[in-house]
Design an enzyme around this catalytic site. Sequence first.
Site, short mmCIF file in Angstrom:
data_model
loop_
_atom_site.label_atom_id
_atom_site.label_comp_id
_atom_site.label_asym_id
_atom_site.label_seq_id
_atom_site.Cartn_x
_atom_site.Cartn_y
_atom_site.Cartn_z
N TYR A 76 15.66 15.87 77.64
CA TYR A 76 15.54 16.35 79.02
C TYR A 76 16.91 16.67 79.60
O TYR A 76 17.11 17.74 80.20
CB TYR A 76 14.81 15.30 79.87
CG TYR A 76 14.64 15.67 81.32
CD1 TYR A 76 13.78 16.70 81.70
CD2 TYR A 76 15.34 15.00 82.31
CE1 TYR A 76 13.63 17.05 83.04
CE2 TYR A 76 15.20 15.33 83.65
CZ TYR A 76 14.34 16.36 84.00
OH TYR A 76 14.20 16.70 85.33
N GLU A 128 8.43 15.08 91.07
CA GLU A 128 9.42 14.29 91.80
C GLU A 128 8.73 13.39 92.83
O GLU A 128 9.14 12.24 93.02
CB GLU A 128 10.46 15.19 92.48
CG GLU A 128 11.39 15.92 91.53
CD GLU A 128 12.34 15.03 90.74
OE1 GLU A 128 12.51 13.85 91.08
OE2 GLU A 128 12.92 15.54 89.76
N TRP A 147 12.01 7.65 86.29
CA TRP A 147 11.75 9.03 85.87
C TRP A 147 11.19 9.08 84.45
O TRP A 147 10.37 9.93 84.14
CB TRP A 147 13.01 9.88 85.98
CG TRP A 147 12.77 11.28 85.51
CD1 TRP A 147 13.32 11.88 84.41
CD2 TRP A 147 11.90 12.26 86.09
NE1 TRP A 147 12.84 13.18 84.29
CE2 TRP A 147 11.96 13.42 85.31
CE3 TRP A 147 11.06 12.26 87.21
CZ2 TRP A 147 11.24 14.57 85.59
CZ3 TRP A 147 10.34 13.40 87.49
CH2 TRP A 147 10.42 14.54 86.69
#
Length: 192
Positions: free
Chosen positions: A22, A44, A52
């Site tokens: 990522y 988000e 995350w």
Amino acid sequence: MLGDDGRARCFWGGSTPDYVTYHDSEWGREVRGDDALFERMTLEAFQSGLSWITILRKRPAFRAAFAGFSIDKVAAFSDADAARLMADTGIVRNRMKIDAALANARVAADLPEGLDALLWSYAPAHKPPRPATRADVPAITPESKAMAKDLKKRGFRFVGPTTAYALMQATGMVDDHLAGCWVPPIEPAKAT
């Protein structure tokens, strides 16, 4: 953080293979398009209060559950769809966040200028140099505060200034790769 491959990465970018991928290929790269930005905004918001990595690992399930994050399709989701989402163990099952995602799709579908134009209107005109240290990375900025205020005024939910700034970081509106990170700065795409 120096990775096993000898590349220097941001402090968080090398802790798991998922983060390496990522960080190296996606985070901080310019994202354009209403549906693509709706996906990032939604993820988000779902990340709020969670790590995350949890969202990143569930992203394929989120994409399946939310019709590929097509704004028009999600805007048409019914109460039955909301119940389906609440039963989907592949995603984060938080009723407030699910309701916010559906409401946000409806607001986004009605934006005359589109979500892309709205969100990118808050990108800083001049990108500052990359932060030198982790301590130099802000959690909010005047631009993220303004974005969050405008989104709230328009009826968007679960997009406060911190979430707005995380969205700006993830989509390349700002470049918060640390100085010394191997990922090269990306030049903004030229308008056509």
